[in-house]
Design a protein around this motif. Structure first.
Motif, PDB file in Angstrom:
ATOM      1  N   VAL A  86       0.827  -1.209   0.000  1.00 45.23           N
ATOM      2  CA  VAL A  86       0.000   0.000   0.000  1.00 45.23           C
ATOM      3  C   VAL A  86       0.866   1.266   0.000  1.00 45.23           C
ATOM      4  O   VAL A  86       0.615   2.184  -0.776  1.00 45.23           O
ATOM      5  N   PRO A  87       1.944   1.327   0.808  1.00 47.03           N
ATOM      6  CA  PRO A  87       2.794   2.536   0.733  1.00 47.03           C
ATOM      7  C   PRO A  87       3.483   2.685  -0.628  1.00 47.03           C
ATOM      8  O   PRO A  87       3.825   3.796  -1.023  1.00 47.03           O
ATOM      9  N   LEU A  88       3.663   1.576  -1.352  1.00 42.73           N
ATOM     10  CA  LEU A  88       4.315   1.665  -2.664  1.00 42.73           C
ATOM     11  C   LEU A  88       3.427   2.352  -3.693  1.00 42.73           C
ATOM     12  O   LEU A  88       3.903   2.790  -4.734  1.00 42.73           O
ATOM     13  N   CYS A  89       2.117   2.440  -3.410  1.00 42.57           N
ATOM     14  CA  CYS A  89       1.216   3.205  -4.292  1.00 42.57           C
ATOM     15  C   CYS A  89       1.637   4.670  -4.320  1.00 42.57           C
ATOM     16  O   CYS A  89       1.236   5.420  -5.199  1.00 42.57           O
ATOM     17  N   ARG A  90       2.439   5.103  -3.322  1.00 43.94           N
ATOM     18  CA  ARG A  90       2.908   6.492  -3.256  1.00 43.94           C
ATOM     19  C   ARG A  90       4.380   6.613  -3.649  1.00 43.94           C
ATOM     20  O   ARG A  90       5.014   7.640  -3.398  1.00 43.94           O
ATOM     21  N   CYS A  91       4.928   5.565  -4.234  1.00 48.23           N
ATOM     22  CA  CYS A  91       6.341   5.568  -4.636  1.00 48.23           C
ATOM     23  C   CYS A  91       6.603   6.703  -5.632  1.00 48.23           C
ATOM     24  O   CYS A  91       5.741   7.086  -6.402  1.00 48.23           O
ATOM     25  N   SER A  92       7.843   7.236  -5.613  1.00 51.26           N
ATOM     26  CA  SER A  92       8.147   8.401  -6.451  1.00 51.26           C
ATOM     27  C   SER A  92       8.265   8.063  -7.941  1.00 51.26           C
ATOM     28  O   SER A  92       8.261   8.966  -8.765  1.00 51.26           O
ATOM     29  N   TYR A  93       8.383   6.795  -8.282  1.00 51.60           N
ATOM     30  CA  TYR A  93       8.478   6.462  -9.714  1.00 51.60           C
ATOM     31  C   TYR A  93       7.085   6.151 -10.276  1.00 51.60           C
ATOM     32  O   TYR A  93       6.436   5.170  -9.876  1.00 51.60           O
TER      33      TYR A  93
END
Lengths: 94, 355
Positions: free
Chosen positions: B177-184
């Motif tokens: 879920v936090p990877l949905c906000r990843c910068s790429y």
């Protein structure tokens, strides 16, 4: 080993009335298989009513190197936006 | 839909997992609309421009300049993630032919197909960084890139399929879920798709366990046994403790990673306790208890030596998983060749007609 099959970019129209939107890419040897793969990969939950596949090599893109110059002509034309104009008080339907 | 024994999905986005994914999507749009003030010139100061985009919580896109280490870190992480989805089909695929009913079989088939789909979304995201699909497949088959250690454990009973959905997919969701906000950008977008689909996976696993735990004493014992075997390996999925994690600090600064391994592990434990209670099953940790001061559960750490052994190839199923993957790839070669030959043939025919 066989040569890698070409890359296709996939665009899906989610519902009638909406534009096709880029959803991702996939590999397929030809357009017909690309469409079938796109259906199985990107619309397993009825996410679309229409799919386009475009060979990735056929896309011409503006690259960030020319970003500023490329989009600059729009920057000094604020008069293209309705908010540029002053409207006298009391005018209706404008 | 296979029949009306399938309940309609009752959850609108708003709470829980789907709510968090929707929030990440909204944040993505909001950040994109934000003006970045006096932004550095992308032509003259590449690094400052890159840092400025990341500071503003906006996304880096494939054609943007990026530091070589950022590109490499992302390729490694996305590839490992993609490989995990592909290898992850095996432990569950093991039960498709033995699912206890047609309904369960159809659901499991759909779930395993989803895992393949997740692998493909992620391979596509990795390819935008300039690595080819063939190379990624080769790196996996040669054992030069890893997949999640959890898939090196065997699925011994039907209850394992339930536990994989509840604990393994549950841990994956907490990670993802936090990877949905990843910068790429391409990675973040792929993760949004993946997370929306994962919530079905976790619920189907939980439902399998709930049915077993409220069935015969034998069925309940089978469910408990599966939980006993999978609990610690699931905790180990969050990786080594923060002190030993090699990639964390830089990934946090680049906003590839948003929370530390131990933070995510704690979040997972805190979620599972109440869910286990409702199942009527026991998490196999005698030291598990609420800590009022920390407002979190104290728990026993998984065996990180075991984790390192499994990562290095000494898990119960490492060899079997890789062998199966290599066979599957080799067995599919004729399909790829036939499709390529057919495409070439058709293209030639078209040319003749046009000439």
């Amino acid at each position: 080993m066989t040569e890698q099959s070409p890359l296709w970019e996939v665009f899906v129209r989610a519902r009638r009335g909406l534009a096709h939107t880029h959803v991702g890419s996939l590999h397929a040897p030809d357009a017909e298989l690309a469409l079938r793969n796109a259906r199985d990969l990107y619309t397993r939950r009825q996410e679309g009513v229409s799919i386009w596949v475009v060979s990735a090599g056929a896309i011409t893109a503006s690259s960030p190197d020319e970003k500023d110059a490329f989009f600059d002509p729009a920057a000094d034309k604020v008069y293209r936006h309705p908010t540029f104009y002053e409207v006298p008080d009391g005018v209706a339907h404008l | 839909m296979y029949g009306n024994d399938f309940p309609a999905p009752d959850d609108a986005p708003g709470g829980g997992l789907l709510g968090e994914v929707a929030a990440a999507e909204a944040a993505l749009r909001e950040a994109a609309a934000r003006r970045r003030g006096r932004a550095p010139d992308p032509d003259t100061d590449l690094e400052a421009y890159f840092a400025d985009v990341i500071d503003a919580d906006q996304k880096i896109e494939p054609r943007d300049w990026m530091p070589e280490a950022y590109r490499k870190t992302l390729i490694r992480q996305i590839a490992q993630h993609a490989h995990s989805e592909i290898i992850g089909m095996q432990p569950e695929g093991n039960w498709i032919s033995r699912a206890p009913s047609l309904k369960r079989k159809a659901i499991l088939l759909a779930k395993v197909q989803d895992e393949a789909g997740h692998g493909l979304y992620l391979y596509a995201a990795a390819e935008t960084l300039g690595i080819s699909r063939d190379e990624l497949v080769r790196l996996l088959l040669d054992g030069r890139q890893k997949y999640s250690s959890i898939f090196n454990y065997p699925t011994l009973t039907w209850a394992d399929v339930g536990v994989i959905g509840w604990l393994v997919d549950g841990a994956a969701i907490v990670n993802q879920v936090p990877l949905c906000r990843c910068s790429y950008g391409p990675y973040a977008r792929a993760m949004i798709r993946v997370c929306k689909e994962e919530s079905f996976h976790q619920r189907q696993g939980y439902e399998i366990l709930h049915v077993l735990a409220h069935g015969t004493p034998d069925q309940k014992a089978m469910a408990q046994d599966a939980v006993d075997r999978w609990w610690y390996p699931s905790l180990a999925m969050f990786g080594p403790p923060d002190g030993d994690s090699t990639h964390s600090a830089q990934s946090m600064a680049w906003k590839i990673k948003r929370f530390s391994n131990d933070e995510l592990r704690q979040r997972f434990v805190d979620m599972c306790v109440q869910q286990a209670e409702i199942l009527g099953l026991t998490l196999p940790d005698p030291a598990l208890r609420w800590n009022d001061e920390r407002q979190a559960y104290d728990y026993t750490q998984p065996d990180y030596d075991e984790l390192m052994r499994v990562i290095k190839g000494q898990g119960p199923c490492n060899r079997q998983r890789m062998e199966h993957r290599r066979h599957a790839h080799a067995d599919g070669a004729w399909v790829r060749e036939a499709a390529t030959a057919y495409a070439a043939n058709q293209a030639e025919k078209k040319e003749k007609v046009a000439a």
